[in-house]
Design a protein around this motif. Structure first.
Motif, mmCIF file in Angstrom:
data_model
loop_
_atom_site.group_PDB
_atom_site.id
_atom_site.type_symbol
_atom_site.label_atom_id
_atom_site.label_comp_id
_atom_site.label_asym_id
_atom_site.label_seq_id
_atom_site.Cartn_x
_atom_site.Cartn_y
_atom_site.Cartn_z
ATOM 1 N N VAL A 1 -39.024 -28.240 -11.415
ATOM 2 C CA VAL A 1 -38.486 -28.471 -10.100
ATOM 3 C C VAL A 1 -37.751 -27.611 -9.595
ATOM 4 C CG1 VAL A 1 -36.475 -29.834 -10.643
ATOM 5 C CG2 VAL A 1 -37.973 -30.569 -8.945
ATOM 6 N N TYR B 1 -38.809 -25.950 -5.676
ATOM 7 C CA TYR B 1 -38.316 -26.858 -4.894
ATOM 8 C C TYR B 1 -38.261 -26.474 -3.483
ATOM 9 C CZ TYR B 1 -35.127 -30.357 -3.002
ATOM 10 O OH TYR B 1 -34.499 -31.338 -2.218
ATOM 11 N N TYR C 1 -32.865 -25.591 -0.418
ATOM 12 C CA TYR C 1 -32.328 -26.153 -1.726
ATOM 13 C C TYR C 1 -31.720 -27.692 -1.357
ATOM 14 C CZ TYR C 1 -34.419 -22.214 -3.955
ATOM 15 O OH TYR C 1 -35.295 -21.168 -4.727
ATOM 16 N N LEU D 1 -31.462 -30.616 -4.054
ATOM 17 C CA LEU D 1 -32.011 -30.114 -5.450
ATOM 18 C C LEU D 1 -31.329 -30.964 -6.831
ATOM 19 C CD1 LEU D 1 -33.565 -28.217 -7.234
ATOM 20 C CD2 LEU D 1 -31.803 -26.474 -6.907
ATOM 21 N N THR E 1 -32.665 -34.367 -6.832
ATOM 22 C CA THR E 1 -34.150 -34.256 -7.321
ATOM 23 C C THR E 1 -34.110 -34.085 -8.808
ATOM 24 O OG1 THR E 1 -34.774 -33.219 -5.206
ATOM 25 C CG2 THR E 1 -36.242 -33.035 -7.099
#
Length: 386
Positions: free
Chosen positions: A159, A163, A259, A262, A265
């Motif tokens: 990821v 991203y 980002y 992030l 995530t």
């Protein structure tokens, strides 16, 4: 006598030493042996096979469920009680087809595949390499904690490397959706689920960030005009992968804007991928024992594993989407971080707000993860014969 005997003994001794075969020097052996071909760990044919198989698995799995993927994102980010809301899986898919046709189903799938190919390739490759590391290349047992750790680290690695593509894909998925996006007021204690939009005096409507359609024409004139004005902010060039990337960087803070979300995530992906791989490995041993590895059994392993992992970690996915769309031009829904987004969702929509879009997502996950694991195993077996 002793003088004569001494050279003879010395001669005999030296001849004996000369006749006795000496053990070869390890350095000489290395020099005499043809050097083995050197391969970098992450560039070996086996690792390349993992990478290719993972990329093929990702592209196949996402293309199969592209309409449901887009519908999930739309339902995640549209505010509760907004005008022209997408409700129901079948009705929303029919509406999407009526308004945008086949291109509406595939909206954002191109960049999704561009993102998912390296994402899935990195994820599967990292997982395979970490399994070898944690088991000392098969010497130790691969238990559940090690599977979870390997999957979590693989998810974080993948990821972080892709991203920005995921954020741009989310923006493309919702940019042309006919949502009249207005932030609702928080629900007072004991109030009903119905909410009203925030007055225009407090902040501008987020509906200006979305395209309007005939289904939204019954909305208030001010909301409709704001949505039409906002739709013009997305030019044809903006609705491309590169155009949307430049728009986000230009208007929302440069590379850093790519980002946004992030950390949230990564927090969601780590347990999701860890549970996904661990559940798949466990189910594969139960559902596909030796001699019973049919296609249906293999697909069912992936479908069950994906459904379990997605249900357990779905709130993180909702937070991720919320963070990705905050800051869109003309919008009044902005968060100062993941915790602020979580508090806002719970205050306005309650716990159920963290599970919006779960049903279409579960319909998507089963075929998607099943296709992903099945394609990966198929391509890997083709590239690395057993």
């Amino acid at each position: 006598m002793s003088t004569a005997a001494s050279p003879t003994a010395a001669s005999t001794s030296s001849s004996t030493v000369a006749a006795t075969p000496q053990a070869p020097d390890p350095k000489d052996t290395v020099l005499d042996t043809p050097p083995a071909p050197k391969t970098v760990l992450f560039l070996s044919p086996q690792v390349a096979s993992y990478f290719i198989a993972g990329g093929c698995a990702g592209a196949a799995s996402r293309t199969v469920v592209s309409p449901l993927e887009r519908l999930k994102i739309i339902q995640q980010v549209q505010p509760r009680g907004s005008d022209a809301q997408y409700k129901g899986v079948w009705r929303s898919l029919v509406r999407m087809w009526r308004e945008e046709g086949f291109r509406g189903f595939m909206r954002g799938n191109g960049i999704n595949c561009i993102r998912i190919v390296p994402y899935s390739a990195v994820q599967f490759t990292t997982y395979e390499q970490l399994k070898k590391l944690f088991t000392a290349h098969g010497v130790k047992e691969l238990d559940t904690p090690k599977r979870l750790a390997a999957g979590a680290l693989a998810g974080i690695t993948s990821v972080c490397s892709t991203y920005p593509l995921d954020l741009v894909r989310s923006r493309l998925s919702i940019a042309t959706a006919s949502i009249n996006f207005t932030a609702p007021k928080p629900l007072p204690a004991g109030a009903s689920a119905a909410t009203s939009s925030i007055p225009s005096t407090s902040s501008p409507s987020l509906s200006s960030a979305y395209h309007t359609s005939s289904s939204a024409r019954s909305a208030a004139p001010t909301s409709a005009s704001a949505a039409v004005a906002g739709a013009l902010k997305y030019s044809k060039r903006d609705l491309t992968m590169w155009g949307m990337t430049l728009k986000v960087m230009r208007e929302e803070g440069g590379v850093r804007a790519l980002y946004r979300g992030l950390v949230t995530t990564a927090m969601g992906v780590a347990p999701y991928v860890g549970i996904n791989f661990a559940a798949y490995e466990f189910l594969r041993g139960v559902i596909t024992p030796p001699g019973k590895s049919s296609v249906a059994r293999k697909l069912s392993c992936g479908a069950l594993a994906g459904s379990i992992s997605q249900t357990l970690t779905y709130p993180f996915d909702v937070l991720r989407r919320k963070m990705q769309v905050t800051g869109m031009q003309g919008g009044n829904i902005k968060y100062n971080g993941a915790l602020d987004a979580l508090r806002s969702i719970l205050k306005v929509e309650g716990v159920q707000g963290l599970y919006r879009g779960l049903w279409p997502n579960l319909l998507k996950v089963a075929p998607s993860i099943a296709t992903s694991f099945f394609t990966y195993e198929l391509v890997k077996e083709f590239l690395i014969p057993p």
